[in-house]
Motif scaffolding. Structure first.
Motif, PDB file in Angstrom:
ATOM      1  N   LYS A  16       0.825  -1.201   0.000  1.00 40.27           N
ATOM      2  CA  LYS A  16       0.000   0.000   0.000  1.00 40.27           C
ATOM      3  C   LYS A  16       0.865   1.258   0.000  1.00 40.27           C
ATOM      4  O   LYS A  16       2.074   1.212   0.209  1.00 40.27           O
ATOM      5  N   THR A  20      -1.062   5.225   3.828  1.00 38.94           N
ATOM      6  CA  THR A  20      -1.943   4.168   4.332  1.00 38.94           C
ATOM      7  C   THR A  20      -1.235   3.363   5.409  1.00 38.94           C
ATOM      8  O   THR A  20      -1.812   3.056   6.459  1.00 38.94           O
ATOM      9  N   GLU A 123      -9.381   7.225   1.525  1.00 41.29           N
ATOM     10  CA  GLU A 123      -8.556   6.183   2.126  1.00 41.29           C
ATOM     11  C   GLU A 123      -9.379   4.926   2.414  1.00 41.29           C
ATOM     12  O   GLU A 123      -8.920   3.800   2.204  1.00 41.29           O
ATOM     13  N   ALA A 126      -9.933   3.201  -0.875  1.00 46.66           N
ATOM     14  CA  ALA A 126      -8.707   2.587  -1.389  1.00 46.66           C
ATOM     15  C   ALA A 126      -8.436   1.249  -0.718  1.00 46.66           C
ATOM     16  O   ALA A 126      -7.848   0.343  -1.324  1.00 46.66           O
ATOM     17  N   GLU A 127      -8.878   1.109   0.536  1.00 47.72           N
ATOM     18  CA  GLU A 127      -8.706  -0.150   1.260  1.00 47.72           C
ATOM     19  C   GLU A 127      -9.755  -1.193   0.871  1.00 47.72           C
ATOM     20  O   GLU A 127      -9.628  -2.368   1.220  1.00 47.72           O
ATOM     21  N   VAL A 129     -11.254  -1.488  -2.474  1.00 44.64           N
ATOM     22  CA  VAL A 129     -11.527  -1.538  -3.915  1.00 44.64           C
ATOM     23  C   VAL A 129     -11.832  -2.969  -4.346  1.00 44.64           C
ATOM     24  O   VAL A 129     -11.304  -3.928  -3.777  1.00 44.64           O
ATOM     25  N   THR A 133      -7.218  -5.342  -7.326  1.00 44.33           N
ATOM     26  CA  THR A 133      -7.072  -4.291  -6.327  1.00 44.33           C
ATOM     27  C   THR A 133      -5.995  -3.268  -6.661  1.00 44.33           C
ATOM     28  O   THR A 133      -6.200  -2.071  -6.444  1.00 44.33           O
ATOM     29  N   GLU A 137      -7.031   0.541  -7.074  1.00 47.01           N
ATOM     30  CA  GLU A 137      -6.557   1.534  -6.110  1.00 47.01           C
ATOM     31  C   GLU A 137      -5.832   2.662  -6.831  1.00 47.01           C
ATOM     32  O   GLU A 137      -5.989   3.837  -6.490  1.00 47.01           O
ATOM     33  N   ARG A 141      -6.803   6.699  -6.619  1.00 45.33           N
ATOM     34  CA  ARG A 141      -5.841   7.704  -6.160  1.00 45.33           C
ATOM     35  C   ARG A 141      -5.502   8.708  -7.267  1.00 45.33           C
ATOM     36  O   ARG A 141      -5.273   9.891  -6.990  1.00 45.33           O
ATOM     37  N   ALA A 233     -16.350   0.430  -4.605  1.00 44.35           N
ATOM     38  CA  ALA A 233     -15.413   0.667  -3.505  1.00 44.35           C
ATOM     39  C   ALA A 233     -16.102   1.394  -2.353  1.00 44.35           C
ATOM     40  O   ALA A 233     -15.884   1.082  -1.181  1.00 44.35           O
TER      41      ALA A 233
END
Length: 318
Positions: A16, A20, A123, A126-127, A129, A133, A137, A141, A233
């Motif tokens: 990551k 993160t 955030e 993003a964790e 998705v 992945t 992600e 972003r 997501a």
């Protein structure tokens, strides 16, 4: 810190973005200290114990902090249950994030019909998705850091990217113009993994495709597919809402790819980016379109003034 937590953090650090990793490390250090205080082991706690921890976080801290602590601990146990098989199942089945955040009493992150993604929203998404992945992600972003429209993102070509300058030349079909946008060093890892470490080339259409984002069947992702990734997501992260159902019976969701564009603009305004520069960066034809975001700077000023309490009986203090 507990070795199992350190193992999980090592996995996060390797896969990551640095921000993160730092967030997860901070949250889990708090959790580890709480376990130590209550003489509990990571693998021996149940839903009731974690509920007590999260309830304390919700009472003491802001919604964003409480939400982050929930996500960090949940992902730790997902990891322990799935990767290491150290617990039989994650104890989070009934521990919803919304149980530990205070109600805001209405619309979330919405002012004068501008619905936007906050840094905490970004955030969390993003964790969570959907697969694949890493690609997805990177999409989230990039949307947040550049503010590009989903249709613009879909047609970015590899040759449009200057990785040394961290800039991307973007074509806007809406205005038939090109502009330059920039991304942050925090994106280097994901971009390198996607472009240089075999992730993109694993897709057969990538062999002939000039585009940055490819899929299993097509040489580039459609703008619709990008929007679906964003909405999924948000749903996975537990922060999606249906705002209304349109005349055709279609549900209209709060978080979409365009909400990322709004989030980028709101954050830029709060960071004192000049309105004219923001107009050029977003590719708005008219300055009036960009000026709608000035209300968020006014909110910042208003909040600061509310903390300022001049008193004739003493010094002016916050």
């Amino acid at each position: 810190m507990d070795p199992l937590i350190e193992d999980y953090l090592s996995d996060v650090e390797a896969s990551k973005a640095y921000g993160t990793y730092e967030n997860r490390k901070s949250d889990l250090r708090i959790y580890h200290d709480w376990l130590d205080k209550h003489d509990l082991e990571v693998t021996e706690v149940g839903s009731r114990d974690i509920h007590r921890f999260l309830r304390e976080q919700g009472k003491k801290f802001s919604n964003s902090t409480a939400a982050s602590r929930h996500d960090s601990v949940k992902l730790l146990y997902d990891f322990l249950a799935g990767v290491w098989d150290m617990v039989e199942e994650s104890p989070f089945e009934d521990l919803k994030r919304s149980n530990y955040t205070k109600s805001t009493g209405g619309k979330k992150h919405q002012t004068d019909d501008i619905v936007y993604v906050t840094p905490d929203d970004k955030e969390a998404m993003a964790e969570h998705v959907p697969t694949p992945t890493l690609r997805n992600e990177l999409i989230l972003r990039l949307l947040y850091q550049t503010g590009v429209r989903r249709g613009e993102l879909a047609i970015i070509e590899i040759d449009n990217i200057d990785r040394e300058a961290r800039s991307i030349r973007v074509y806007a079909p809406k205005t038939d113009e090109w502009r330059i946008v920039y991304y942050q060093p925090s994106l280097d890892f994901l971009l390198t993994q996607w472009m240089d470490s075999g992730y993109r080339s694993a897709y057969k259409p990538a062999e002939e495709s000039p585009y940055l984002f490819v899929s299993e069947r097509a040489e580039r992702l459609s703008d619709h597919a990008i929007n679906q990734i964003v909405k999924k997501a948000a749903e996975n992260a537990g922060i999606q809402d249906v705002m209304y159902t349109d005349g055709g019976g279609q549900k209209r969701h709060r978080i979409t790819a365009h909400a990322f564009r709004h989030g980028h603009a709101v954050q830029a305004i709060k960071n004192d980016i000049d309105i004219r520069r923001l107009q050029l960066h977003l590719g708005h034809e008219k300055i009036d379109t960009t000026q709608q975001y000035l209300q968020f700077k006014n909110e910042e000023v208003q909040a600061a003034m509310k903390k300022f309490n001049p008193s004739p009986e003493g010094p002016e203090t916050a």
